[in-house]
Design an enzyme around this catalytic site. Structure first.
Site, PDB file in Angstrom:
ATOM      1  N   TYR A   1      -6.009  -7.311  -9.880  1.00 52.25           N
ATOM      2  CA  TYR A   1      -5.853  -5.966  -9.285  1.00 52.25           C
ATOM      3  C   TYR A   1      -4.716  -6.056  -8.280  1.00 52.25           C
ATOM      4  CZ  TYR A   1      -7.699  -1.582  -7.245  1.00 52.25           C
ATOM      5  OH  TYR A   1      -7.855  -0.288  -6.784  1.00 52.25           O
TER       6      TYR A   1
ATOM      7  N   ARG B   1       3.225   7.186 -11.715  1.00 54.46           N
ATOM      8  CA  ARG B   1       3.268   6.739 -10.300  1.00 54.46           C
ATOM      9  C   ARG B   1       2.338   5.530 -10.192  1.00 54.46           C
ATOM     10  NH1 ARG B   1      -0.348   5.212  -7.247  1.00 54.46           N
ATOM     11  NH2 ARG B   1      -1.513   7.035  -6.652  1.00 54.46           N
TER      12      ARG B   1
ATOM     13  N   LYS C   1      -8.316  -1.816 -13.447  1.00 51.37           N
ATOM     14  CA  LYS C   1      -9.424  -0.993 -12.922  1.00 51.37           C
ATOM     15  C   LYS C   1     -10.686  -1.242 -13.756  1.00 51.37           C
ATOM     16  CE  LYS C   1      -7.261   1.644  -9.714  1.00 51.37           C
ATOM     17  NZ  LYS C   1      -7.669   1.958  -8.348  1.00 51.37           N
TER      18      LYS C   1
ATOM     19  N   GLU D   1      -5.849   8.007 -13.365  1.00 49.84           N
ATOM     20  CA  GLU D   1      -5.324   7.025 -12.412  1.00 49.84           C
ATOM     21  C   GLU D   1      -3.809   7.033 -12.405  1.00 49.84           C
ATOM     22  OE1 GLU D   1      -7.715   4.925 -10.725  1.00 49.84           O
ATOM     23  OE2 GLU D   1      -5.939   4.616  -9.483  1.00 49.84           O
ATOM     24  N   ASP D   2      -3.249   7.069 -11.226  1.00 51.67           N
ATOM     25  CA  ASP D   2      -1.803   6.895 -11.016  1.00 51.67           C
ATOM     26  C   ASP D   2      -0.946   7.877 -11.811  1.00 51.67           C
ATOM     27  OD1 ASP D   2      -2.725   4.996  -9.325  1.00 51.67           O
ATOM     28  OD2 ASP D   2      -1.542   3.349 -10.108  1.00 51.67           O
TER      29      ASP D   2
ATOM     30  N   ASP E   1      -9.118   9.224  -9.444  1.00 53.92           N
ATOM     31  CA  ASP E   1      -9.418   8.181  -8.471  1.00 53.92           C
ATOM     32  C   ASP E   1      -8.494   8.243  -7.256  1.00 53.92           C
ATOM     33  OD1 ASP E   1     -10.548   5.777  -7.515  1.00 53.92           O
ATOM     34  OD2 ASP E   1      -8.910   4.628  -8.421  1.00 53.92           O
ATOM     35  N   ASP E   2      -7.221   8.535  -7.476  1.00 49.99           N
ATOM     36  CA  ASP E   2      -6.263   8.529  -6.356  1.00 49.99           C
ATOM     37  C   ASP E   2      -6.533   9.669  -5.387  1.00 49.99           C
ATOM     38  OD1 ASP E   2      -4.494   6.316  -7.234  1.00 49.99           O
ATOM     39  OD2 ASP E   2      -4.381   7.615  -8.987  1.00 49.99           O
TER      40      ASP E   2
ATOM     41  N   ASN F   1      -0.013   0.587  -1.652  1.00 50.42           N
ATOM     42  CA  ASN F   1      -0.039  -0.610  -2.490  1.00 50.42           C
ATOM     43  C   ASN F   1       1.248  -0.721  -3.289  1.00 50.42           C
ATOM     44  OD1 ASN F   1      -2.768  -1.265  -1.839  1.00 50.42           O
ATOM     45  ND2 ASN F   1      -3.419   0.417  -3.175  1.00 50.42           N
TER      46      ASN F   1
ATOM     47  N   ASN G   1      -9.596   0.270   0.114  1.00 49.31           N
ATOM     48  CA  ASN G   1      -9.112   0.512  -1.257  1.00 49.31           C
ATOM     49  C   ASN G   1     -10.183   1.252  -2.036  1.00 49.31           C
ATOM     50  OD1 ASN G   1      -8.626  -0.158  -4.205  1.00 49.31           O
ATOM     51  ND2 ASN G   1      -6.813  -1.059  -3.248  1.00 49.31           N
TER      52      ASN G   1
HETATM   53  N1  LIG Z   1      -5.564   2.188  -0.750  1.00 49.69           N
HETATM   54  C1  LIG Z   1      -5.908   2.940  -1.768  1.00 49.69           C
HETATM   55  O1  LIG Z   1      -7.068   2.951  -2.211  1.00 49.69           O
HETATM   56  C2  LIG Z   1      -4.893   3.808  -2.411  1.00 49.69           C
HETATM   57  C3  LIG Z   1      -3.563   3.697  -2.119  1.00 49.69           C
HETATM   58  N2  LIG Z   1      -2.653   4.518  -2.719  1.00 49.69           N
HETATM   59  C4  LIG Z   1      -1.251   4.291  -2.402  1.00 49.69           C
HETATM   60  O2  LIG Z   1      -0.724   5.421  -1.742  1.00 49.69           O
HETATM   61  C5  LIG Z   1       0.659   5.513  -2.009  1.00 49.69           C
HETATM   62  C6  LIG Z   1       0.989   6.959  -2.325  1.00 49.69           C
HETATM   63  O3  LIG Z   1       0.301   7.407  -3.457  1.00 49.69           O
HETATM   64  P1  LIG Z   1       0.405   8.944  -3.897  1.00 49.69           P
HETATM   65  O4  LIG Z   1      -0.021   9.832  -2.806  1.00 49.69           O
HETATM   66  O5  LIG Z   1      -0.289   9.098  -5.165  1.00 49.69           O
HETATM   67  O6  LIG Z   1       1.978   9.061  -4.119  1.00 49.69           O
HETATM   68  P2  LIG Z   1       2.887  10.337  -4.114  1.00 49.69           P
HETATM   69  O7  LIG Z   1       4.170   9.919  -4.691  1.00 49.69           O
HETATM   70  O8  LIG Z   1       2.137  11.488  -4.680  1.00 49.69           O
HETATM   71  O9  LIG Z   1       3.102  10.646  -2.553  1.00 49.69           O
HETATM   72  C7  LIG Z   1       3.877   9.889  -1.667  1.00 49.69           C
HETATM   73  C8  LIG Z   1       4.118  10.738  -0.437  1.00 49.69           C
HETATM   74  O10 LIG Z   1       4.726   9.934   0.571  1.00 49.69           O
HETATM   75  C9  LIG Z   1       5.801  10.666   1.144  1.00 49.69           C
HETATM   76  N3  LIG Z   1       6.758   9.767   1.773  1.00 49.69           N
HETATM   77  C10 LIG Z   1       7.778   9.078   1.211  1.00 49.69           C
HETATM   78  N4  LIG Z   1       8.470   8.431   2.163  1.00 49.69           N
HETATM   79  C11 LIG Z   1       7.874   8.707   3.339  1.00 49.69           C
HETATM   80  C12 LIG Z   1       8.140   8.345   4.683  1.00 49.69           C
HETATM   81  N5  LIG Z   1       9.157   7.548   4.989  1.00 49.69           N
HETATM   82  N6  LIG Z   1       7.334   8.817   5.659  1.00 49.69           N
HETATM   83  C13 LIG Z   1       6.286   9.621   5.358  1.00 49.69           C
HETATM   84  N7  LIG Z   1       5.999  10.007   4.099  1.00 49.69           N
HETATM   85  C14 LIG Z   1       6.782   9.559   3.114  1.00 49.69           C
HETATM   86  C15 LIG Z   1       6.369  11.445  -0.027  1.00 49.69           C
HETATM   87  O11 LIG Z   1       7.211  12.503   0.400  1.00 49.69           O
HETATM   88  C16 LIG Z   1       5.076  11.916  -0.666  1.00 49.69           C
HETATM   89  O12 LIG Z   1       4.586  13.044   0.011  1.00 49.69           O
HETATM   90  C17 LIG Z   1       0.955   4.519  -3.126  1.00 49.69           C
HETATM   91  O13 LIG Z   1       1.568   3.380  -2.558  1.00 49.69           O
HETATM   92  C18 LIG Z   1      -0.398   4.129  -3.649  1.00 49.69           C
HETATM   93  O14 LIG Z   1      -0.436   2.795  -4.082  1.00 49.69           O
HETATM   94  C19 LIG Z   1      -3.017   5.509  -3.597  1.00 49.69           C
HETATM   95  C20 LIG Z   1      -4.328   5.653  -3.936  1.00 49.69           C
HETATM   96  C21 LIG Z   1      -5.358   4.782  -3.404  1.00 49.69           C
HETATM   97  C1  LIG Z   2      -5.504   1.688  -5.294  1.00 51.58           C
HETATM   98  C2  LIG Z   2      -4.871   2.722  -6.096  1.00 51.58           C
HETATM   99  O1  LIG Z   2      -5.518   3.422  -6.854  1.00 51.58           O
HETATM  100  C3  LIG Z   2      -3.449   2.951  -5.964  1.00 51.58           C
HETATM  101  O2  LIG Z   2      -2.801   2.300  -5.165  1.00 51.58           O
HETATM  102  O3  LIG Z   2      -2.947   3.823  -6.680  1.00 51.58           O
HETATM  103 MG   LIG Z   3      -4.342   4.498  -8.200  1.00 51.69          MG
END
Ligand SMILES: NC(=O)C1=CN([C@@H]2O[C@H](COP(=O)(O)OP(=O)(O)OC[C@H]3O[C@@H](n4cnc5c(N)ncnc54)[C@H](O)[C@@H]3O)[C@@H](O)[C@H]2O)C=CC1
Ligand SMILES: CC(=O)C(=O)O
Ligand SMILES: [Mg+2]
Length: 612
Positions: A136, A189, A207, A278-279, A301-302, A454, A499
């Site tokens: 993962y 994504r 996953k 997912e993603d 999930d996201d 991530n 996470n």
């Molecule tokens: N820890 C966890 O369980 C999870 C973590 N994530 C992580 O969250 C991140 C984003 O995922 P999504 O929201 O789906 O992506 P997304 O692409 O939909 O959104 C990213 C957002 O970040 C903004 N952004 C870009 N540069 C920035 C900056 N310098 N300052 C502030 N905002 C900025 C973008 O404008 C956009 O609004 C990914 O890295 C993903 O791996 C996502 C789901 C679960």
């Molecule tokens: C953890 C997860 O779902 C993500 O980073 O997109």
């Molecule tokens: Mg995800």
């Protein structure tokens, strides 16, 4: 709905220490398994293969005599042999670059997965803390980036834009009769790595490995899926080895028609299967969720899993301040990232605050400051997505003066002095020294920093930076795993992992075992509530917000049970196999946990009987 987390914590602990069975094997003698194959076909089928552990009687029965070395090994000997080779690999690659070591570990595990699923999943379950980072995040990100080069054998199903009109028949190409759990991506994504096209299939595979390890979903009944509608990643389109469609992504109705056809095909063959999205890039994440959530048993999930995990962390941060949970309604929260994950978290947190305020009849204020790549989002922003517009700052009397449209993160943190700074931006390092030093002035005695992006390279900051620049009282959580930090004087700065892996396995399992028609907000809320109540006050005081990954099977049993009970309460549960809705409804809390734990698959070799 949050009643008393403290009261629920003690209930969960009681369940753990008394009536709840361990989430593992319940019968010592496994039921025999009927197999239609013989000889080499069995050795080449990772589900039935036992390698050198086939007993002599089975070798005779199944036409294996002479096809294996004579010595019969026990499962334990095979297990030890694998662990020893894994440990020697760790020793022999010491000092090599991290990515080389990570891929070497992934390869040895992947080879075992391809050869012998029973041994693979036992190794994974017993060593989940060590191995989750390999199957993962973060390694799965590296695997996706290099998927076309690493490819040896297919795993899962590949639906593409070229399969339009064929999916209803293609779905029957999947060899297993029954599928319970599907994880699907369109690769648009992948973690914080962007559009990886068909290579994104690594995420559903990772996953679903967690579904097996954490939720005990039978690995014969899981299906990883990629919907390949092309990619806009120029580098991949120019790569000769790239294994996906070499065309730009479909958009608009053409895109939706492909996903619709896939969902119809899945539903026609396996109407009870739970589908996890997912993603997907933000626009499709929200659109598909709205489109399908009341028609199919599915969730994103996201958007939804992440929101529940973050909410559990946010409530933990309130407890860590020694404040009653109701104080959540006055926490100031700055979120960097207004994408599918960030907006999912904000929506669930806002809903939670409204629920709490509704109980006391108080009036609430906008407690959130949201930034995207263009800085602070205010009502002055043009062309705002409606989901984001809900959180844009205005010009009212409750606004902080001088916080203008597009203000930088450090400016926002300095002026707001938030209790929590949460990153879901997909951009590594944006919580830099300046920003973290500004968090030192937070209005909270325990400033909380959640760097949730991530993989590791995209984390907004490291725990070392947090404890150095914000101070020892800070609370830290990240999406990918980090090690705890030694603060000197025997003190530890805890690096929590925030996470969605703590929730999605239980959401899927609970939905499946309740036979829910669809997955409601209350079911998700119940899962998040259960996770939040898992941690004791003593742990919270130390800065521990989430349980150890090694206890993930126990957590998932409880989250799953909470989801089942919520489905029953809402009259959404239609029952599963021989357990009908009435029986589910008559179960006590501990009986529901037992029911869920009893239905978790555990890897042991079954005697094989041939019927050919
Ligand atoms: N820890 C966890 O369980 C999870 C973590 N994530 C992580 O969250 C991140 C984003 O995922 P999504 O929201 O789906 O992506 P997304 O692409 O939909 O959104 C990213 C957002 O970040 C903004 N952004 C870009 N540069 C920035 C900056 N310098 N300052 C502030 N905002 C900025 C973008 O404008 C956009 O609004 C990914 O890295 C993903 O791996 C996502 C789901 C679960
Ligand atoms: C953890 C997860 O779902 C993500 O980073 O997109
Ligand atoms: Mg995800």
């Amino acid at each position: 709905m949050w009643r008393s987390v403290a009261r629920r914590s003690s209930q969960v602990r009681r369940l753990l220490s008394t009536s709840a069975p361990p989430a593992g094997p319940l019968a010592t003698v496994p039921a025999p398994c009927i197999v239609q194959k013989r000889g080499n076909d069995i050795l080449n089928d990772p589900w039935y293969n036992k390698d050198t552990a086939f007993p002599l009687t089975e070798r005779d029965r199944l036409g294996l005599r002479g096809l294996l070395p004579p010595r019969v090994m026990s499962f334990e000997q095979q297990y030890e042999r694998f662990i020893n080779s894994y440990r020697s690999l760790e020793k022999n690659t010491r000092g090599e670059p991290d990515s080389i070591v990570a891929l070497a570990k992934w390869r040895i595990l992947n080879r075992l997965h391809d050869r012998n699923e029973t041994l693979y999943f036992r190794v994974l379950i017993d060593n989940i803390k060590d191995l989750a980072p390999v199957i993962y995040t973060p390694t799965v990100g590296l695997v996706c980036e290099n998927y076309s080069g690493l490819f040896r054998r297919p795993r899962g199903m590949y639906f593409t834009a070229k399969d339009k009109g064929e999916m209803m028949s293609m779905i029957y190409n999947w060899p297993q009769e029954k599928v319970d759990m599907i994880v699907v991506t369109d690769g648009s994504r992948i973690l914080g790595l962007g559009d990886l096209g068909v290579q994104g299939i690594g995420i559903p595979i990772g996953k679903l490995d967690l579904y097996v390890a954490a939720a005990g979903i039978n690995p014969q009944k899981v299906l990883p899926v990629i919907i390949d509608v092309g990619t806009n990643n120029e580098k991949l389109l120019e790569d000769n080895l790239y294994l996906g469609l070499r065309q730009p992504r479909l958009e608009g109705e053409e895109y939706m028609a492909v996903v619709d056809e896939f969902m119809e095909a899945v539903h026609a063959r396996w109407p009870q299967a739970v589908v996890q999205f997912e993603d997907f890039q933000m626009k499709w994440a929200f659109e598909t969720l709205e489109r399908y959530r009341n028609r199919f048993c599915m969730f994103n999930d996201d958007v939804q899993g992440t929101a529940g995990v973050a909410l559990a962390g946010l409530l933990g941060a309130v407890r860590a301040q020694g404040r009653p949970l109701h104080d959540f309604t006055s926490q100031k929260i700055v979120v960097a990232g207004a994408g599918s994950a960030g907006i999912g978290v904000l929506s669930m947190a806002k809903q939670e605050m409204s629920r709490m305020l509704a109980k006391t009849g108080e009036e609430g204020h906008n407690q959130f400051w949201v930034l995207d790549k263009n800085g602070l989002i205010t009502k002055d922003r043009k062309d705002l997505d409606p989901a984001v517009a809900n959180f844009a700052r205005g010009h009212g009397p409750n606004e902080i003066p001088d916080l203008h449209e597009g203000a930088s993160l450090v400016e926002v943190v300095r002026k707001v002095k938030p209790h929590v700074l949460l990153g879901l931006s997909g951009v590594g390092g944006i919580f830099n020294e300046e920003v973290l030093k500004a968090m030192k002035e937070s209005d909270s005695p325990r400033p909380a920093i959640f760097a949730m992006s991530n993989p590791t390279t995209k984390a907004e900051c490291t725990p070392e930076d947090v404890f150095k620049h914000v101070g020892e009282n800070a609370i830290f959580a990240s999406g990918s795993p980090f090690s705890n930090v030694s603060l000197g004087n025997g003190k530890t700065g805890y690096a929590n992992q925030a996470n969605n892996m703590y929730l999605f396995p239980g959401i899927g399992l609970g939905a499946l075992l309740s036979g829910a028609r669809h997955i409601s907000d209350d079911m998700l809320q119940a899962g998040a509530e259960c996770l939040a109540s898992y941690i004791t006050d003593d742990e919270i005081q130390k800065g521990i917000l989430f349980p150890e990954v090694s206890s993930i099977r126990h957590i998932t049993a409880r989250v799953g049970a909470a989801v089942v009970r919520a489905a029953v309460a809402e009259d959404l549960a239609e029952g599963c196999r021989t357990v009908g809705p009435k029986e589910l409804g008559s179960m006590s809390e501990s009986q529901t946990v037992e029911y869920v734990a009893r239905n978790m698959w555990y890897p042991i070799y079954s005697p094989l009987v041939n019927n050919k």
